[in-house]
Motif scaffolding. Sequence first.
Motif, PDB file in Angstrom:
ATOM      1  N   VAL A  94      74.063   2.946 -63.335  1.00 60.62           N
ATOM      2  CA  VAL A  94      74.804   2.469 -64.497  1.00 60.62           C
ATOM      3  C   VAL A  94      75.160   3.701 -65.305  1.00 60.62           C
ATOM      4  O   VAL A  94      74.281   4.454 -65.727  1.00 60.62           O
ATOM      5  CB  VAL A  94      73.979   1.478 -65.337  1.00 60.62           C
ATOM      6  CG1 VAL A  94      74.740   1.064 -66.581  1.00 60.62           C
ATOM      7  CG2 VAL A  94      73.612   0.262 -64.496  1.00 60.62           C
ATOM      8  N   THR A  95      76.451   3.930 -65.502  1.00 58.39           N
ATOM      9  CA  THR A  95      76.923   5.165 -66.116  1.00 58.39           C
ATOM     10  C   THR A  95      77.617   4.899 -67.448  1.00 58.39           C
ATOM     11  O   THR A  95      78.048   3.772 -67.729  1.00 58.39           O
ATOM     12  CB  THR A  95      77.898   5.897 -65.179  1.00 58.39           C
ATOM     13  OG1 THR A  95      79.037   5.055 -64.934  1.00 58.39           O
ATOM     14  CG2 THR A  95      77.230   6.222 -63.847  1.00 58.39           C
ATOM     15  N   ALA A  96      77.730   5.948 -68.238  1.00 55.65           N
ATOM     16  CA  ALA A  96      78.422   5.845 -69.522  1.00 55.65           C
ATOM     17  C   ALA A  96      79.905   5.595 -69.276  1.00 55.65           C
ATOM     18  O   ALA A  96      80.531   6.321 -68.494  1.00 55.65           O
ATOM     19  CB  ALA A  96      78.225   7.126 -70.326  1.00 55.65           C
ATOM     20  N   PRO A  97      80.500   4.598 -69.945  1.00 58.10           N
ATOM     21  CA  PRO A  97      81.913   4.288 -69.701  1.00 58.10           C
ATOM     22  C   PRO A  97      82.856   5.314 -70.301  1.00 58.10           C
ATOM     23  O   PRO A  97      84.001   5.432 -69.875  1.00 58.10           O
ATOM     24  CB  PRO A  97      82.085   2.915 -70.371  1.00 58.10           C
ATOM     25  CG  PRO A  97      81.049   2.895 -71.444  1.00 58.10           C
ATOM     26  CD  PRO A  97      79.883   3.680 -70.911  1.00 58.10           C
ATOM     27  N   ALA A  98      82.380   6.063 -71.304  1.00 59.99           N
ATOM     28  CA  ALA A  98      83.210   7.076 -71.969  1.00 59.99           C
ATOM     29  C   ALA A  98      82.291   8.039 -72.703  1.00 59.99           C
ATOM     30  O   ALA A  98      81.089   7.778 -72.871  1.00 59.99           O
ATOM     31  CB  ALA A  98      84.177   6.412 -72.956  1.00 59.99           C
ATOM     32  N   ALA A  99      82.837   9.159 -73.113  1.00 62.92           N
ATOM     33  CA  ALA A  99      82.062  10.118 -73.899  1.00 62.92           C
ATOM     34  C   ALA A  99      81.759   9.518 -75.266  1.00 62.92           C
ATOM     35  O   ALA A  99      82.592   8.832 -75.864  1.00 62.92           O
ATOM     36  CB  ALA A  99      82.829  11.419 -74.040  1.00 62.92           C
ATOM     37  N   GLY A 100      80.546   9.756 -75.744  1.00 58.84           N
ATOM     38  CA  GLY A 100      80.172   9.217 -77.044  1.00 58.84           C
ATOM     39  C   GLY A 100      78.692   9.390 -77.303  1.00 58.84           C
ATOM     40  O   GLY A 100      78.041  10.250 -76.706  1.00 58.84           O
ATOM     41  N   VAL A 101      78.169   8.557 -78.176  1.00 62.17           N
ATOM     42  CA  VAL A 101      76.770   8.634 -78.576  1.00 62.17           C
ATOM     43  C   VAL A 101      76.051   7.378 -78.106  1.00 62.17           C
ATOM     44  O   VAL A 101      76.551   6.259 -78.280  1.00 62.17           O
ATOM     45  CB  VAL A 101      76.639   8.791 -80.108  1.00 62.17           C
ATOM     46  CG1 VAL A 101      75.173   8.775 -80.525  1.00 62.17           C
ATOM     47  CG2 VAL A 101      77.311  10.069 -80.577  1.00 62.17           C
ATOM     48  N   LEU A 102      74.882   7.555 -77.504  1.00 61.14           N
ATOM     49  CA  LEU A 102      74.063   6.424 -77.085  1.00 61.14           C
ATOM     50  C   LEU A 102      73.408   5.831 -78.331  1.00 61.14           C
ATOM     51  O   LEU A 102      72.508   6.432 -78.926  1.00 61.14           O
ATOM     52  CB  LEU A 102      72.996   6.884 -76.090  1.00 61.14           C
ATOM     53  CG  LEU A 102      72.101   5.793 -75.502  1.00 61.14           C
ATOM     54  CD1 LEU A 102      72.911   4.846 -74.626  1.00 61.14           C
ATOM     55  CD2 LEU A 102      70.959   6.412 -74.688  1.00 61.14           C
ATOM     56  N   THR A 103      73.879   4.673 -78.738  1.00 58.92           N
ATOM     57  CA  THR A 103      73.384   4.066 -79.982  1.00 58.92           C
ATOM     58  C   THR A 103      72.327   2.993 -79.747  1.00 58.92           C
ATOM     59  O   THR A 103      71.661   2.576 -80.692  1.00 58.92           O
ATOM     60  CB  THR A 103      74.547   3.447 -80.771  1.00 58.92           C
ATOM     61  OG1 THR A 103      75.185   2.451 -79.965  1.00 58.92           O
ATOM     62  CG2 THR A 103      75.568   4.519 -81.146  1.00 58.92           C
ATOM     63  N   ALA A 104      72.188   2.537 -78.511  1.00 56.20           N
ATOM     64  CA  ALA A 104      71.170   1.520 -78.214  1.00 56.20           C
ATOM     65  C   ALA A 104      70.812   1.600 -76.742  1.00 56.20           C
ATOM     66  O   ALA A 104      71.664   1.882 -75.899  1.00 56.20           O
ATOM     67  CB  ALA A 104      71.670   0.120 -78.569  1.00 56.20           C
ATOM     68  N   LEU A 105      69.535   1.339 -76.434  1.00 57.67           N
ATOM     69  CA  LEU A 105      69.053   1.317 -75.051  1.00 57.67           C
ATOM     70  C   LEU A 105      68.094   0.143 -74.929  1.00 57.67           C
ATOM     71  O   LEU A 105      67.012   0.144 -75.516  1.00 57.67           O
ATOM     72  CB  LEU A 105      68.360   2.630 -74.705  1.00 57.67           C
ATOM     73  CG  LEU A 105      67.891   2.797 -73.253  1.00 57.67           C
ATOM     74  CD1 LEU A 105      69.090   2.741 -72.306  1.00 57.67           C
ATOM     75  CD2 LEU A 105      67.147   4.105 -73.081  1.00 57.67           C
ATOM     76  N   HIS A 106      68.505  -0.865 -74.197  1.00 61.88           N
ATOM     77  CA  HIS A 106      67.722  -2.102 -74.083  1.00 61.88           C
ATOM     78  C   HIS A 106      67.139  -2.261 -72.681  1.00 61.88           C
ATOM     79  O   HIS A 106      67.125  -3.361 -72.131  1.00 61.88           O
ATOM     80  CB  HIS A 106      68.608  -3.308 -74.406  1.00 61.88           C
ATOM     81  CG  HIS A 106      69.206  -3.272 -75.775  1.00 61.88           C
ATOM     82  ND1 HIS A 106      68.491  -3.535 -76.916  1.00 61.88           N
ATOM     83  CD2 HIS A 106      70.471  -2.977 -76.179  1.00 61.88           C
ATOM     84  CE1 HIS A 106      69.290  -3.419 -77.970  1.00 61.88           C
ATOM     85  NE2 HIS A 106      70.497  -3.079 -77.544  1.00 61.88           N
ATOM     86  N   ALA A 107      66.700  -1.169 -72.087  1.00 63.17           N
ATOM     87  CA  ALA A 107      66.174  -1.227 -70.729  1.00 63.17           C
ATOM     88  C   ALA A 107      64.919  -0.380 -70.631  1.00 63.17           C
ATOM     89  O   ALA A 107      64.755   0.598 -71.359  1.00 63.17           O
ATOM     90  CB  ALA A 107      67.225  -0.730 -69.733  1.00 63.17           C
ATOM     91  N   ALA A 108      64.051  -0.785 -69.715  1.00 61.85           N
ATOM     92  CA  ALA A 108      62.819  -0.039 -69.437  1.00 61.85           C
ATOM     93  C   ALA A 108      62.471  -0.242 -67.982  1.00 61.85           C
ATOM     94  O   ALA A 108      62.767  -1.299 -67.405  1.00 61.85           O
ATOM     95  CB  ALA A 108      61.683  -0.526 -70.346  1.00 61.85           C
ATOM     96  N   PRO A 109      61.859   0.745 -67.326  1.00 60.71           N
ATOM     97  CA  PRO A 109      61.489   0.599 -65.924  1.00 60.71           C
ATOM     98  C   PRO A 109      60.652  -0.654 -65.680  1.00 60.71           C
ATOM     99  O   PRO A 109      59.715  -0.948 -66.428  1.00 60.71           O
ATOM    100  CB  PRO A 109      60.695   1.872 -65.634  1.00 60.71           C
ATOM    101  CG  PRO A 109      61.230   2.872 -66.595  1.00 60.71           C
ATOM    102  CD  PRO A 109      61.522   2.091 -67.848  1.00 60.71           C
ATOM    103  N   GLY A 110      61.031  -1.413 -64.664  1.00 60.96           N
ATOM    104  CA  GLY A 110      60.326  -2.638 -64.325  1.00 60.96           C
ATOM    105  C   GLY A 110      60.907  -3.886 -64.941  1.00 60.96           C
ATOM    106  O   GLY A 110      60.532  -4.993 -64.578  1.00 60.96           O
ATOM    107  N   ARG A 111      61.852  -3.722 -65.872  1.00 63.80           N
ATOM    108  CA  ARG A 111      62.422  -4.899 -66.536  1.00 63.80           C
ATOM    109  C   ARG A 111      63.393  -5.621 -65.612  1.00 63.80           C
ATOM    110  O   ARG A 111      64.263  -5.024 -64.989  1.00 63.80           O
ATOM    111  CB  ARG A 111      63.160  -4.469 -67.808  1.00 63.80           C
ATOM    112  CG  ARG A 111      63.802  -5.654 -68.539  1.00 63.80           C
ATOM    113  CD  ARG A 111      64.737  -5.218 -69.650  1.00 63.80           C
ATOM    114  NE  ARG A 111      65.516  -6.343 -70.142  1.00 63.80           N
ATOM    115  CZ  ARG A 111      66.601  -6.238 -70.904  1.00 63.80           C
ATOM    116  NH1 ARG A 111      67.013  -5.042 -71.267  1.00 63.80           N
ATOM    117  NH2 ARG A 111      67.263  -7.303 -71.283  1.00 63.80           N
ATOM    118  N   GLN A 112      63.221  -6.932 -65.505  1.00 65.64           N
ATOM    119  CA  GLN A 112      64.144  -7.772 -64.750  1.00 65.64           C
ATOM    120  C   GLN A 112      65.297  -8.160 -65.670  1.00 65.64           C
ATOM    121  O   GLN A 112      65.078  -8.572 -66.809  1.00 65.64           O
ATOM    122  CB  GLN A 112      63.436  -9.043 -64.261  1.00 65.64           C
ATOM    123  CG  GLN A 112      62.310  -8.801 -63.278  1.00 65.64           C
ATOM    124  CD  GLN A 112      62.812  -8.658 -61.858  1.00 65.64           C
ATOM    125  OE1 GLN A 112      63.919  -9.050 -61.544  1.00 65.64           O
ATOM    126  NE2 GLN A 112      61.992  -8.088 -61.000  1.00 65.64           N
TER     127      GLN A 112
END
Length: 670
Positions: free
Chosen positions: A638-656
């Motif tokens: 899963v890649t960044a769609p455009a250049a910018g700032v990562l403002t939120a991350l709602h994922a963690a290893p093992g999460r379904q």
Amino acid sequence: MIRSLLVANRAEIARRIVRTCRDLGIATVAVHSDADADAPHAREADAAVRLPGDAPADTYLRGDLLVKAALAAGADAVHPGYGFLSEHADFARAVRAAGLVWVGPPPEAMEAMASKTRAKEIMRKAGVPLLDPLDPAEVTAGDLPVLVKAAAGGGGRGMRVVRELAALPAELDSARAEAASAFGDGEIFVEPYMEGARHVEVQVLADNHGTVWTLGTRDCSLQRRHQKVIEEAPAPGLEEELRRTLGESAANAARAIGYEGAGTVEFLVSPSGRAYFLEMNTRLQVEHPVTEEIHGLDLVALQLRIAEGERLDAEPPAPRGHAVEARLYAEDPARGWRPQTGILHRLEVPGLRVDSGPDGGDAIGVHYDPMLAKVIAVAPTRAEAVRRLAHGLERARIHGPVTNRELLVRALRHPEFEAGRMDTGFLERHLPELTAEASENGEAVPLAALAAALADAARRPATVAGRLGGWRNVPSQPQLRSYRAEPGGTEHEVGYRLTRDGLLAEGLPDVRLLTVEPGWAADPGRDTQSGRAADPGRAVQPGRDADPARVVLDVAGVRRTFEVTAYGDRRYVDTPQGGHVFTALPRFPDPTARTEPGSLLAPMPGTVVRIAEVAVGDRVEAGQSLLWLEAMKMEHRVTAPAAGVLTALHAAPGRQVEVGALLAVVAAGE
């Protein structure tokens, strides 16, 4: 004599083994995870044992549970199929230690080939030609491109093609991580990547009396993500001397490790015609049916007889004709080969051999490989076999998740493939043309959409004229319906009027309506596609179990028939010239159905396996990897769609995560 066999596998290969056992008079025991409780392989065996859980690591990869299941069910032998534990020497030893017959090669032979690096050393001593490995620390620009491979893996896992020296360190780390996750072993190696090479393999079969058969060649060059898609036997266009070299090398490889049972020795064949050992698979291959068809053999039956101690004849049967196999996957080739899930309502491929995992009415989940079936055509010549396979796939009725059916048909009809000029880069090289949407200038898609609209209208309880919009003696506005073609998303607005001269279709002046026979809803307590009682805990969708409607049109003097089947808002339009899938669109779309800019949504249901070294507030570049999802035995970036700032991350290893789940947000700008 084997009297009862536990099949330590699932889906297509489990059904394949059960079928042969039934012919031989051997009782069968299936195993199933909770996700496979109602799967065909579990229903078709004489007995079935539950493996609690859904994930492979908790079920089909638990050797202790498989041995326990065999003993509990009274089986006296175990067949591992392919994948899962089929090439694990420790599992073979555990089966034998429990007093059961292992239908496969000796554990020592499996162990010798388990590590690709060790296998190459053994093959070198046996005189089998191979590529020299490269020291990752000493790779130079002159060595590029190179191939990074997992030593313990297969199926394209832990494999990377590297064309830029600067990218090598990151690809080495990524391959190690994927190999460790998939195989529990992070060892990798590097070797030259051979551009334009073919993937050719030799089927071997050996008994425990010293006889070794080599059953010709197979070409498996058409691959995606280093996984095979189309295979055929014999491999076309090989010089007789090369065929002899391949056969002798494969036999030497089998004898060097004391092999018994069915196995495959795989080679890369360079454009100049030189062969190099790639690996040996110490199990039955997915593509074994093409060898069976041209030699008139049942390889599963031969595996069982060898396990019982029988001798092979001195020479194998001579091959006759040509066979081609295509793997039908629930995936979208145009969108990064994304695996697809959902209900497979119907799967019919008339006139060809079909080895399938699911049946109509079965669910395609996220836990396992997305292969639905193998479709095999055989004929006296290669050209006829290829034509039969393409024609059969084109006419197939496949109702359910998006599949690679159209890509298979186009690949089989591509001039390079028809001429036998394919290599491992074929699909990557031709992917845009093989996945392009049907031309807007052509009439196939508009006609299919019109048939869907007429079928929908005909399902209304009224007279034919009333269902189609009624007849007026003055001009009126046309009846309008909108559909979205799947996959692709192109919207089609269908307009038509019923006049004193018959049907008038917008944009299709040479079309006349001949017949509309509406489909009728079936008994909601019965699934007409699978023949099973419907699950009382599952809501029956409108049209879920409907019979198809039949629409007959006169198109410029040519009679065309369209079979339209509805499941909810999906319309499957089948014709002798191919199938089409549409989603019926509402007249008034929900204005709230929108996503905030920069939102990264899960493209499929799966498990988050890794997060890149990024944090909220970091600046990211377009295309930068943010996380990896695993679904159906494949990893997806899963890649960044455009250049910018990562403002939120709602994922963690093992999460379904489910499809459409919010994973991250990248805000454009600083």
